[in-house]
Design a protein around this motif. Sequence first.
Motif, short mmCIF file in Angstrom:
data_model
loop_
_atom_site.label_atom_id
_atom_site.label_comp_id
_atom_site.label_asym_id
_atom_site.label_seq_id
_atom_site.Cartn_x
_atom_site.Cartn_y
_atom_site.Cartn_z
N PRO A 61 0.84 -1.21 0.00
CA PRO A 61 0.00 0.00 0.00
C PRO A 61 0.87 1.25 0.00
O PRO A 61 1.99 1.24 0.51
N SER A 62 0.37 2.32 -0.57
CA SER A 62 1.10 3.58 -0.54
C SER A 62 1.00 4.19 0.86
O SER A 62 0.02 3.99 1.57
N VAL A 63 2.04 4.92 1.23
CA VAL A 63 2.09 5.58 2.54
C VAL A 63 1.86 7.06 2.33
O VAL A 63 2.65 7.75 1.68
N ASP A 64 0.75 7.57 2.88
CA ASP A 64 0.41 8.98 2.68
C ASP A 64 1.33 9.89 3.50
O ASP A 64 2.05 9.43 4.38
N ALA A 65 1.28 11.17 3.20
CA ALA A 65 2.20 12.13 3.80
C ALA A 65 2.09 12.21 5.32
O ALA A 65 3.10 12.28 6.03
N SER A 66 0.87 12.18 5.85
CA SER A 66 0.71 12.30 7.30
C SER A 66 1.23 11.04 8.01
O SER A 66 1.82 11.13 9.10
N THR A 67 1.03 9.87 7.40
CA THR A 67 1.56 8.63 7.99
C THR A 67 3.08 8.62 7.90
O THR A 67 3.76 8.18 8.83
N ARG A 68 3.61 9.14 6.79
CA ARG A 68 5.06 9.22 6.66
C ARG A 68 5.64 10.15 7.73
O ARG A 68 6.67 9.86 8.33
N GLU A 69 4.97 11.24 8.00
CA GLU A 69 5.43 12.17 9.03
C GLU A 69 5.42 11.49 10.40
O GLU A 69 6.36 11.64 11.19
N LEU A 70 4.35 10.74 10.69
CA LEU A 70 4.30 9.99 11.94
C LEU A 70 5.43 8.97 11.99
O LEU A 70 6.16 8.88 13.00
N THR A 377 3.71 0.78 9.84
CA THR A 377 3.09 1.94 10.49
C THR A 377 1.75 2.25 9.84
O THR A 377 0.75 2.52 10.54
N ARG A 378 1.71 2.22 8.52
CA ARG A 378 0.45 2.50 7.82
C ARG A 378 -0.63 1.49 8.20
O ARG A 378 -1.77 1.86 8.48
N GLU A 379 -0.27 0.21 8.24
CA GLU A 379 -1.25 -0.83 8.56
C GLU A 379 -1.77 -0.67 9.98
O GLU A 379 -2.98 -0.82 10.23
N LEU A 380 -0.88 -0.37 10.91
CA LEU A 380 -1.31 -0.15 12.30
C LEU A 380 -2.25 1.06 12.39
O LEU A 380 -3.27 1.02 13.09
N ARG A 381 -1.91 2.12 11.68
CA ARG A 381 -2.74 3.32 11.72
C ARG A 381 -4.10 3.07 11.07
O ARG A 381 -5.14 3.53 11.58
N GLU A 382 -4.11 2.34 9.96
CA GLU A 382 -5.37 2.04 9.28
C GLU A 382 -6.31 1.24 10.18
O GLU A 382 -7.53 1.34 10.05
#
Length: 408
Positions: A61-70, A377-382
Amino acid sequence: MDHGSVKALRFAFVARIKRGWLRWTVSAGSFFVVLAVIAFFVFAPGIVERRMNQVVDTRLPSVDASTRELHDSLPIVDMHADTLMWDRDPLERSDRGHVDLPRLEEGNVGLQVFSSVSKSPRGQNYESNSADTDNITLLSIAQLQPPATWTSLLERSLYHAEKLSDAAARSDGRLVRIRTRADLDELVAAREAGERVTGALFSVEGLHNLEGEQGNVEVLFDAGMRMASFAHFFDNEVVGSMHGIDKGGLTDLGRRVFDELEQRGVIVDIAHSSHRAVAEMLDRATKPVVYSHGGVQATCDVNRNLTDEEIRGVARTGGVVGIGYWDAAVCDTTPAAVVDAIEHVIDVGGIETAALGSDYDGSTTVGWDTSDIAVITRELRERGHSEADIAAIMGGNTIRVMREVLPD
């Protein structure tokens, strides 16, 4: 000149030609043998690693800017990579394997545990292996390591430790060895201040490298060993392996070594130890223990993964369970499979028990290398995990354990 003289001259001339042809043939043959030997030492290690450490095509999956910042703000720790085993410079970006310093920096990994693999049985599997064969001997020779490593398991680990120290010394401060609690605190402070620095903690995978001598604990400690798993894929002098023949518990030597490791400030790693041995270790522990890399049987039912009771046992010591990313640990190569296992650890042992342990460069097949670790990180946040919980899972929990166990 008579006929006999002419015949003699002709014979001598032909003989000289034959001798020259033979010399050329021998010379050419030797040349090609030497060429083949050179090609073996130059190309074989890379060919082997490309076959053993694969990144398969996984639709990430692509990692969006806010998730990348986190993600870039997190204290990320990976408890297990076998990079030191392979013939490449940890400081240079490689087109093979899973870990090197440039990719660690891209993935924002703040602390990498580098493990020493000193022995691995031929035809290794998760069910049953003897200690009678070894793949690492040929690898040591093929990679032109010092001759002492060809016959000594201890020397192989000392060579790996020196390789890591050398990389740190050449890194201009970008890679630093972690040996003490103070080293760890300095690393955390430096990263919080925005410095470009990555920590490296030296571990060993299996205490067969003690070669049956408790005195070698001190030798390895002096070389920087600060985490140690007791077993790898076979039973040894200190413990039974989850994948060994007898699968026994701790030996008398193993119990003495366990107590010395705790006393010295070396983190005990239960990975690969037999289920009987794990139970003994968890009962004996007076400090947090870790399961550096693997999975859980609830989401991937293979022998090497932890049972729920073992997860609870690790949690009782204050330790952590490091979830790996390879197919045989989580039964897939997707971020979803990794987070499934992490969430089971949380359900059974609490949020404070969840951690990461990739097993990168450990003859593993994965869906991404360390530069793309933000997909976790993205998967956990999702899935709705809070930023505080994500920070704990991605490294905060492991840093807490290291602070508690490492020496002053």
